[in-house]
Design a protein around this motif. Structure first.
Motif, mmCIF file in Angstrom:
data_model
loop_
_atom_site.group_PDB
_atom_site.id
_atom_site.type_symbol
_atom_site.label_atom_id
_atom_site.label_comp_id
_atom_site.label_asym_id
_atom_site.label_seq_id
_atom_site.Cartn_x
_atom_site.Cartn_y
_atom_site.Cartn_z
ATOM 1 N N LYS A 80 -0.596 10.273 -5.262
ATOM 2 C CA LYS A 80 -1.506 11.235 -5.911
ATOM 3 C C LYS A 80 -0.745 12.454 -6.423
ATOM 4 O O LYS A 80 0.071 13.035 -5.704
ATOM 5 N N ARG A 127 0.841 -1.198 0.000
ATOM 6 C CA ARG A 127 0.000 0.000 0.000
ATOM 7 C C ARG A 127 0.877 1.250 0.000
ATOM 8 O O ARG A 127 1.780 1.369 0.844
ATOM 9 N N ASP A 140 -2.234 -2.966 -3.615
ATOM 10 C CA ASP A 140 -3.283 -2.585 -2.651
ATOM 11 C C ASP A 140 -3.565 -1.106 -2.935
ATOM 12 O O ASP A 140 -3.262 -0.631 -4.049
ATOM 13 N N THR A 154 -11.246 -8.946 -6.593
ATOM 14 C CA THR A 154 -11.740 -8.632 -5.247
ATOM 15 C C THR A 154 -13.203 -8.197 -5.315
ATOM 16 O O THR A 154 -14.047 -8.668 -4.538
ATOM 17 N N SER A 192 -12.714 10.054 -1.775
ATOM 18 C CA SER A 192 -12.419 10.672 -0.485
ATOM 19 C C SER A 192 -12.948 12.109 -0.373
ATOM 20 O O SER A 192 -12.866 12.718 0.688
ATOM 21 N N ASN A 226 -10.774 -3.577 3.864
ATOM 22 C CA ASN A 226 -10.302 -4.239 5.070
ATOM 23 C C ASN A 226 -10.754 -3.435 6.286
ATOM 24 O O ASN A 226 -10.452 -2.249 6.377
ATOM 25 N N ARG A 268 -12.080 13.200 -10.270
ATOM 26 C CA ARG A 268 -12.862 13.047 -9.046
ATOM 27 C C ARG A 268 -14.270 12.534 -9.376
ATOM 28 O O ARG A 268 -14.820 12.816 -10.448
#
Ligand code: NDP
Length: 444
Positions: free
Chosen positions: A133, A93, A165, A208, A261, A344, A286
């Motif tokens: 980012k 990650r 991830d 996933t 986010s 998770n 976005r």
């Protein structure tokens, strides 16, 4: 005092400054309680004390040079938590929130998740507090090369096989693999999520999210229901969220909301996935821009209000602790019946208990998002054989694995007196597999 209580009492003291790890470890130990009275040999073997300490945690410096020629330095991590069942396996990650606590929580959860898949893989996690980012391709490559220049010493097809991830997708895996090959001269299967042109597997990108759709479909069918006619809210619009949405739509459900986010979009007509894919996967924009494309869609700032939308099925697919008590109460009062964790640990401990008390069917991440790592293990098999399977072959194996996981957690929950409590079911089934392997291998 019971064995679990004795260990729980020491968890905080022994893991100071690691709240995420303490949360994950407490959740698992609490749900394993009933097993320990029946199995005194675990205490004799100090099994919990051993399972709570990683076999190895590597922390390293990652220096790199940005496009302005400035030297930047980040921290790299690889927590190799448990290899009793197989070689370490777990994602990498890249996100500013990465620290040792987050890495340990994710690696710990990964042990049991991997145990549940029925495949021979142990548990690990890695990453960096690097924020990809806004970085150029050149900067991403420079960072990945520096990260691998240290990590390559600790990984290998039979020791540790990392994957992607958050913040690590196909582009990053490609750069990481290129550097591994340059340093070692070996074209080995040391990373999964590789491109199809150099050893990757079909369905890994979708795995996933698709796996989440499949396991939820199992839970629905077991209750005489299906996705048909159901409104579904999905948080996030990354890899897991997008392919969960695709599978939900294929299975007849209507996805009415997704987020990133900055906030969430609500489209009562059903989200147009083609537009979300174009915005997020191709243009890297976005989610708010979706509302400009669709007349009936609205964008709302802030993430957690997504859970105020009435729905039948909620699929948190963004990040840890994104669904708290207040959100759980709102979802319950609005009639949600099923919750499936694509991310998770997206549901806080308190919110989890609210769902369980209200009789909501909650499929925990360790089972519900295991399709990704399971398909990674299928990628490892194909890589070793040097023979790729078709999309349909891998997809069929993924469906079978997710059905197997559902049966496994359903049976474990029922057999231990907690019918329909899949938190317990997943923890018990995953733990049983790992503990049997550890007991058989002696004190190591
Ligand atoms: P991505 O980076 O592809 O996507 C994450 C998404 O979540 C982005 O849309 C991001 O928005 C959004 N997000 C981040 N924080 C919030 C927040 N607080 N509220 C709402 N949205 C938010 O990651 P993945 O989809 O790969 O992973 C998502 C989760 O699933 C993680 O918990 C990961 O560990 C887990 N997981 C992933 C697997 C995989 O195969 N990819 C396998 C198993 C688990 P923004 O773009 O604005 O940051």
């Amino acid at each position: 005092m019971s064995y679990v209580d004795k260990v729980l009492e020491k968890i905080e003291e022994k893991n100071r400054g690691e709240p995420e790890f303490i949360q994950a470890a407490t959740e698992i130990l609490e749900s394993l309680r009933p097993m320990f009275g029946l199995n005194p040999e675990y205490e004799k073997a100090a099994l919990l004390e051993r399972i709570l300490i990683p076999e190895r945690a590597i922390i390293f410096r990652v220096p790199w040079v940005d496009d302005e020629g400035k030297i930047r330095v980040h921290k790299g991590f690889r927590v190799q938590f448990n290899s009793a069942v197989g070689p370490y396996k777990g994602g990498i990650r890249f996100h500013p929130s990465v620290n040792l606590s987050v890495m340990k929580f994710l690696a710990f959860e990964q042990i049991f998740k991997n145990g549940l898949t029925g495949l021979s893989i142990g548990g690990a996690k890695g990453g960096s507090n690097f924020n990809p980012k806004g970085k150029s391709d050149n900067e991403i490559m420079s960072f990945c090369q520096s990260f691998m220049s240290e990590l390559y010493k600790y990984i290998g097809p039979d020791t540790d096989v990392p994957a992607g991830d958050i913040g690590v997708g196909g582009r990053e895996i490609g750069y990481l693999f290129g550097q591994y090959k340059k340093l070692t001269g070996i074209h080995a299967g040391v990373l999964t999520g590789a491109g199809l042109d150099f050893g990757g597997s079909y369905v890994r990108t979708e795995a996933t999210g698709y796996g989440l759709g499949y396991i939820m479909d199992n839970a629905l069918k077991a209750r005489g229901e299906s996705f048909e006619g159901k409104d579904v809210v999905i948080s996030g619009s990354g890899n897991v969220a997008i392919y969960a949405a695709e599978k939900v739509e294929q299975l007849g459900g209507k996805v009415i909301s997704m987020s990133d986010s900055s906030g969430y979009i609500h489209d009562p007509d059903g989200i147009s996935l083609a537009d979300v894919k174009q915005l997020k996967e191709v243009e890297r924009k976005r989610i708010s821009e979706y509302a400009e494309l669709k007349p009936n869609a609205e964008f709302y700032c802030g993430c957690s209000d997504i859970w105020n939308l009435p729905c039948d099925v909620a699929l948190p697919c963004a990040t840890q602790n994104e669904l708290d008590t207040k959100s759980a109460e709102t979802l319950i009062s609005n009639g949600v019946k099923y919750v499936g964790e694509g991310a998770n640990m997206p549901t806080t401990l308190e919110a989890t208990n609210k769902f369980l008390d209200a009789g909501i069917i909650l499929l925990p991440g360790k089972a519900a998002n295991a399709g990704g790592v399971a398909t990674s293990a299928l990628e490892m098999s194909q890589r070793s054989m040097r023979i790729p399977w078709t999309f349909e072959e891998v997809d069929k194996k993924l469906q079978d694995i997710m059905s197997g996981i559902y049966k496994n957690i359903d049976t474990a929950a029922a057999e231990h007196g907690f019918k329909d409590n899949y938190i317990r079911g997943a923890n018990i089934a995953g733990f049983l597999k790992v503990s049997r392997a550890m007991m058989a291998q002696g004190v190591v």
